[in-house]
Enzyme design. Structure first.
Site, short mmCIF file in Angstrom:
data_model
loop_
_atom_site.label_atom_id
_atom_site.label_comp_id
_atom_site.label_asym_id
_atom_site.label_seq_id
_atom_site.Cartn_x
_atom_site.Cartn_y
_atom_site.Cartn_z
N PHE A 93 -51.43 -30.71 44.34
CA PHE A 93 -51.85 -29.32 44.54
C PHE A 93 -51.83 -28.86 45.99
CE2 PHE A 93 -55.96 -31.30 45.60
CZ PHE A 93 -56.35 -30.51 46.68
N GLU B 7 -50.68 -28.75 37.90
CA GLU B 7 -51.11 -27.68 36.97
C GLU B 7 -52.04 -26.69 37.66
OE1 GLU B 7 -51.79 -30.85 37.02
OE2 GLU B 7 -53.46 -31.43 35.72
N SER C 91 -52.67 -38.60 44.24
CA SER C 91 -53.71 -39.55 44.60
C SER C 91 -53.25 -40.99 44.36
CB SER C 91 -54.95 -39.26 43.76
OG SER C 91 -54.63 -39.45 42.40
N CYS D 294 -52.69 -34.97 53.29
CA CYS D 294 -52.69 -36.44 53.27
C CYS D 294 -52.55 -36.98 54.68
CB CYS D 294 -51.57 -36.94 52.38
SG CYS D 294 -49.97 -36.48 53.02
N GLU E 161 -61.36 -41.54 50.36
CA GLU E 161 -60.71 -40.28 50.71
C GLU E 161 -61.62 -39.13 50.27
OE1 GLU E 161 -57.08 -39.12 48.55
OE2 GLU E 161 -56.32 -38.34 50.45
P1 NAD Z 1 -53.45 -36.03 41.57
O1 NAD Z 1 -53.09 -37.47 41.67
O2 NAD Z 1 -54.71 -35.68 40.87
O3 NAD Z 1 -52.28 -35.22 40.82
C1 NAD Z 1 -50.93 -35.36 41.18
C2 NAD Z 1 -50.07 -35.16 39.94
O4 NAD Z 1 -50.40 -36.15 38.96
C3 NAD Z 1 -50.30 -33.80 39.29
O5 NAD Z 1 -49.04 -33.25 38.96
C4 NAD Z 1 -51.16 -34.12 38.07
O6 NAD Z 1 -50.91 -33.28 36.99
C5 NAD Z 1 -50.78 -35.55 37.72
N1 NAD Z 1 -51.88 -36.33 37.15
C6 NAD Z 1 -53.22 -36.20 37.41
N2 NAD Z 1 -53.93 -37.12 36.73
C7 NAD Z 1 -53.05 -37.85 36.02
C8 NAD Z 1 -53.15 -38.98 35.13
N3 NAD Z 1 -54.32 -39.52 34.84
N4 NAD Z 1 -52.01 -39.48 34.59
C9 NAD Z 1 -50.81 -38.96 34.89
N5 NAD Z 1 -50.65 -37.90 35.72
C10 NAD Z 1 -51.73 -37.36 36.29
O7 NAD Z 1 -53.41 -35.45 43.06
P2 NAD Z 1 -53.85 -33.99 43.55
O8 NAD Z 1 -55.32 -33.87 43.42
O9 NAD Z 1 -52.99 -32.95 42.94
O10 NAD Z 1 -53.43 -34.08 45.08
C11 NAD Z 1 -54.26 -34.62 46.08
C12 NAD Z 1 -53.91 -36.06 46.37
O11 NAD Z 1 -52.54 -36.17 46.72
C13 NAD Z 1 -54.69 -36.63 47.55
O12 NAD Z 1 -55.09 -37.93 47.23
C14 NAD Z 1 -53.66 -36.64 48.68
O13 NAD Z 1 -53.90 -37.59 49.70
C15 NAD Z 1 -52.42 -36.94 47.92
N6 NAD Z 1 -51.22 -36.54 48.65
C16 NAD Z 1 -50.50 -37.54 49.24
C17 NAD Z 1 -49.39 -37.23 49.98
C18 NAD Z 1 -48.61 -38.31 50.66
O14 NAD Z 1 -47.59 -38.00 51.24
N7 NAD Z 1 -49.03 -39.55 50.64
C19 NAD Z 1 -48.98 -35.88 50.11
C20 NAD Z 1 -49.74 -34.90 49.48
C21 NAD Z 1 -50.86 -35.25 48.74
#
Ligand code: NAD
Length: 488
Positions: free
Chosen positions: A153, A180, A230, A285, A379
């Site tokens: 997101f 989403e 994440s 991140c 985090e």
């Molecule tokens: P998230 O992991 O909750 O969601 C990411 C994606 O995974 C979304 O499209 C979501 O629909 C899907 N998802 C969520 N739960 C799931 C599950 N149980 N099973 C399968 N798919 C699932 O992450 P977020 O909250 O959207 O984003 C924030 C996180 O992203 C933070 O931890 C941040 O550090 C990380 N991030 C990392 C980088 C990097 O380059 N390392 C870059 C941007 C964001």
């Protein structure tokens, strides 16, 4: 932005068209004021299958074009990003809550990512050598086929551009699953790609949650999965995609340590540390999460407190993504306080007049944090920095090395020798010297270490060329006189 506009309902984009929504839907909420701005379909395996079939069909013609032909679309598309800058910026703000300047920087970064993609014909040059008289060996980079990208997101426009332009110019076709929570920017992206002349089926969007991600990991026709999100979900996706024999790179969360040495330039350091922890409301991140203050740095901490007081939610600080995120961040601050840490600047209970329904947390500085506290290890993903005091550089590096994550680390000092030592010894993929957000710009690649990334290689830059292609090796002999030797 005076009023929050109701957006069209979110739809899947398959084979160049927005599909009818036959599904259960969920609300899309603007974190700026908590209002419902759209609805999103919760798609399933059948939707992913339709998108994959469209992408598979489109792959035949798209991959048959030359690299020089494919990049032409992205010259046009990059210019469309520029001419729609204001509209795209406001869309990011609306769905994600960041400030206008932060959202605009995202679109500018997306343009830079496209500029790298259109330079591929200058970079991706095949190898050829005459290996014995009249016999040539050649290596060509070939696309993989249908690939997938799953995005988070926090950067609704930029992170999709980490993957889409490179994967497509290299000849793949794609199914993307945006977060989403922020699906609007990618819908607009699909429309602009079509306007730029991208053939139908080359880029497809399937909206939804977990079910779509699982379908992508399991779908037998998808060759590679790129994930950003994440660490918890990165692990799930990496295991599931690779167990169905796909190539996968999965970027996870972070806990970035900024090491501040006593000889650091005080004002520059204070400004950089506070900007790093509070920019995009700490939802980067690459954000500073822990400051390790080495020896006598109180004068720098005092300046940080001053600096933080000039950051005001709703003015030069955006919202966090949801009510749930606001509660989580505030709970971390409360827990640190009850564990004995000192809250120097407290961002809890922030509201913005006229936007009382929005999700705001002010900048927060927590001092005298110890390693056993959750704010030292986990985090938080909000505008919060935990200060841990260290007696010397060795102890500071040990603290940094002790993190499970390893996205970024930085050092603030005027000593080249000490900076070099931190570059050598920090356990992170991206290191900054006197820079709080050390994002490598194209053509350098982006990616962390440890639990901040699973898989080989990085997600952007030159490294992504390896990820999105496979090598074809051919050996040719047109000279009938060429000797048959021990190999041929
Ligand atoms: P998230 O992991 O909750 O969601 C990411 C994606 O995974 C979304 O499209 C979501 O629909 C899907 N998802 C969520 N739960 C799931 C599950 N149980 N099973 C399968 N798919 C699932 O992450 P977020 O909250 O959207 O984003 C924030 C996180 O992203 C933070 O931890 C941040 O550090 C990380 N991030 C990392 C980088 C990097 O380059 N390392 C870059 C941007 C964001």
């Amino acid at each position: 932005m005076e009023t929050l506009l109701k957006q069209p309902e979110v739809r899947n984009f398959i084979n160049g068209k927005f599909a009818e929504n036959g599904h259960k839907i969920m609300d899309v909420v603007s974190p700026l004021d908590g209002s419902v701005i759209s609805t999103l379909p919760l798609s399933n395996f059948d939707d992913v299958d339709k998108a994959v079939n469209a992408a598979e069909k489109a792959f035949i013609k798209w991959s048959a074009k030359t690299l020089k032909e494919r990049v032409l679309v992205f010259f046009k598309y990059r210019d469309l990003l520029e001419s729609h800058m204001d509209e795209l910026t406001k869309l990011i703000q609306l769905e994600n809550g960041k400030t206008y300047g932060e959202a605009k920087a995202e679109v500018e970064k997306s343009m830079e990512l496209c500029e790298f993609a259109v330079s591929m014909p200058q970079i991706v040059v095949n190898e050829v050598q005459e290996v014995s008289k009249g016999v040539e060996c050649r290596i060509e980079r070939k696309p993989l086929g249908v690939v997938a990208s799953i995005t988070p997101f926090n950067f609704p426009n930029m992170v999709p551009h980490w993957t889409m332009p490179n994967a497509l110019v290299l000849g793949n076709t794609m199914v993307m699953k945006p977060s989403e929570v922020v699906p609007l920017s990618t819908m607009r992206m699909a429309e602009l790609l079509k306007e730029a002349g991208l053939p139908d089926g080359v880029f497809n969007l399937v909206n939804g949650g977990k079910e779509v991600v699982e379908a992508i990991c399991d779908h037998p026709k998808i060759k590679a999965v790129s994930f950003v999100g994440s660490t918890k979900v990165a692990k799930i996706v990496y295991k599931r995609a690779t167990s169905s024999l796909k190539r996968c790179v999965a970027l996870g969360g972070a806990k970035n340590h900024l090491l501040v040495l006593p000889d650091a330039n005080p004002q520059m350091t204070a400004s950089n540390v506070v900007a790093s922890m509070s920019g995009c409301a700490g939802q980067r991140c690459m954000a500073a999460s822990v400051m390790v203050g080495v020896d006598k740095v109180q004068h720098i901490i005092d300046l940080m407190v001053e600096e933080a007081k000039s950051i005001v939610p709703g003015k030069n600080l955006g919202s966090v993504i949801s009510e749930e995120a606001k509660t989580r961040i505030e709970n971390y601050i409360a827990e640190a306080e009850s564990d004995g840490a000192k809250i120097l600047v407290d961002g809890r209970n922030s509201t913005v007049p006229g936007k009382e329904g929005g999700f705001y947390v002010g900048p927060t500085i927590i001092d005298y944090v110890t390693l056993d506290m959750s704010v030292a290890r986990e985090e938080i993903f909000g505008p919060v920095i935990s200060i841990i005091r260290a007696k010397d550089l060795d102890e500071a590096i040990e603290i940094e090395n002790g993190s499970n994550y390893g996205n970024a680390a930085a050092v603030f000092t005027q000593s080249g020798g000490l900076a070099k030592e931190v570059i050598e010894r920090a356990s992170a993929g991206m290191i900054g010297v006197n820079i709080g957000v050390p994002v490598p710009r194209e053509p350098f690649s982006f990616g962390g270490w440890n639990e901040s990334k699973f898989g080989v290689g990085d997600i952007t830059g030159r490294s992504s060329i390896e990820f999105w292609t496979q090598n074809k090796k051919s050996t040719t002999k047109w000279n009938p006189e060429a000797q048959i030797n021990w190999m041929s």
